[in-house]
Design a protein around this motif. Structure first.
Motif, PDB file in Angstrom:
ATOM      1  N   SER A   1       0.868  -1.350  -0.064  1.00 10.02           N
ATOM      2  CA  SER A   1       0.071   0.099  -0.117  1.00 10.02           C
ATOM      3  C   SER A   1       0.764   1.332  -0.074  1.00 10.02           C
ATOM      4  CB  SER A   1      -0.803   0.042   1.004  1.00 10.02           C
ATOM      5  OG  SER A   1      -1.670  -0.979   1.407  1.00 10.02           O
TER       6      SER A   1
ATOM      7  N   ASP B   1       3.129   2.569  -1.770  1.00 17.63           N
ATOM      8  CA  ASP B   1       3.125   3.455  -2.921  1.00 17.63           C
ATOM      9  C   ASP B   1       1.877   3.971  -3.668  1.00 17.63           C
ATOM     10  OD1 ASP B   1       6.051   3.497  -2.991  1.00 17.63           O
ATOM     11  OD2 ASP B   1       5.922   1.564  -4.093  1.00 17.63           O
ATOM     12  N   LEU B   2       0.715   3.576  -3.080  1.00 21.80           N
ATOM     13  CA  LEU B   2      -0.613   3.774  -3.768  1.00 21.80           C
ATOM     14  C   LEU B   2      -1.037   5.215  -3.204  1.00 21.80           C
ATOM     15  CD1 LEU B   2      -1.994   0.398  -3.572  1.00 21.80           C
ATOM     16  CD2 LEU B   2      -0.889   1.404  -5.324  1.00 21.80           C
ATOM     17  N   ASN B   3      -1.878   5.583  -4.033  1.00 21.71           N
ATOM     18  CA  ASN B   3      -2.792   6.820  -3.642  1.00 21.71           C
ATOM     19  C   ASN B   3      -3.862   6.225  -2.847  1.00 21.71           C
ATOM     20  OD1 ASN B   3      -1.055   8.845  -4.986  1.00 21.71           O
ATOM     21  ND2 ASN B   3      -2.230   8.244  -6.796  1.00 21.71           N
ATOM     22  N   ASN B   4      -4.613   7.128  -2.211  1.00 21.00           N
ATOM     23  CA  ASN B   4      -5.775   6.608  -1.299  1.00 21.00           C
ATOM     24  C   ASN B   4      -6.970   6.043  -1.926  1.00 21.00           C
ATOM     25  OD1 ASN B   4      -4.779   7.490   1.141  1.00 21.00           O
ATOM     26  ND2 ASN B   4      -5.522   9.623   0.708  1.00 21.00           N
ATOM     27  N   ASP B   5      -7.050   6.447  -3.344  1.00 20.74           N
ATOM     28  CA  ASP B   5      -8.047   5.980  -3.882  1.00 20.74           C
ATOM     29  C   ASP B   5      -7.693   4.671  -4.997  1.00 20.74           C
ATOM     30  OD1 ASP B   5      -6.732   7.456  -5.702  1.00 20.74           O
ATOM     31  OD2 ASP B   5      -8.011   8.057  -6.983  1.00 20.74           O
ATOM     32  N   GLU B   6      -6.504   4.243  -4.598  1.00 17.85           N
ATOM     33  CA  GLU B   6      -6.245   3.059  -5.400  1.00 17.85           C
ATOM     34  C   GLU B   6      -6.128   1.781  -4.546  1.00 17.85           C
ATOM     35  OE1 GLU B   6      -2.717   3.900  -8.785  1.00 17.85           O
ATOM     36  OE2 GLU B   6      -2.282   4.799  -6.604  1.00 17.85           O
ATOM     37  N   GLU B   7      -6.597   0.663  -5.456  1.00 20.25           N
ATOM     38  CA  GLU B   7      -6.670  -0.585  -4.585  1.00 20.25           C
ATOM     39  C   GLU B   7      -5.278  -1.303  -4.410  1.00 20.25           C
ATOM     40  OE1 GLU B   7      -9.303  -1.888  -3.511  1.00 20.25           O
ATOM     41  OE2 GLU B   7     -10.811  -0.350  -4.370  1.00 20.25           O
ATOM     42  N   VAL B   8      -5.129  -2.126  -3.281  1.00 18.37           N
ATOM     43  CA  VAL B   8      -3.988  -2.857  -3.172  1.00 18.37           C
ATOM     44  C   VAL B   8      -4.230  -4.178  -4.097  1.00 18.37           C
ATOM     45  CG1 VAL B   8      -2.567  -4.279  -1.648  1.00 18.37           C
ATOM     46  CG2 VAL B   8      -3.568  -2.031  -0.941  1.00 18.37           C
ATOM     47  N   GLU B   9      -3.227  -4.389  -4.976  1.00 19.46           N
ATOM     48  CA  GLU B   9      -3.146  -5.674  -5.805  1.00 19.46           C
ATOM     49  C   GLU B   9      -2.005  -6.422  -5.284  1.00 19.46           C
ATOM     50  OE1 GLU B   9      -3.197  -4.274 -10.040  1.00 19.46           O
ATOM     51  OE2 GLU B   9      -5.290  -3.400  -9.818  1.00 19.46           O
TER      52      GLU B   9
END
Ligand SMILES: [Zn+2]
Length: 67
Positions: free
Chosen positions: A38, A40-48
């Motif tokens: 998580s 490197d993700l922005n708040n609206d991105e899903e963890v994959e």
């Protein structure tokens, strides 16, 4: 004293359910691993995470509509 700890761990590991978009299988991933993904993700991105079964993409199970 709690002796009922088959894994000998002090910390409780929280497992999060993931479901593969490609093969539909489910897997459980420790929360701390998901936390690493998580970062490197922005708040609206899903963890994959990568599916261990088919190499596809897994998303948090709660975000995958049930059929
Ligand atoms: Zn898969």
């Amino acid at each position: 004293m709690e002796e009922d700890d088959p894994f000998g761990l002090d910390d409780e590991i929280v497992l999060l359910s993931f479901k593969c978009k490609d093969c539909g299988k489910r897997d459980e991933v420790p929360e701390y691993v998901v936390g690493d993904f998580s970062v490197d993700l922005n708040n609206d991105e899903e963890v994959e995470v990568e599916c261990p079964f088919c190499g596809g993409t897994m998303l948090r199970a709660r975000n995958v509509p049930s059929e």
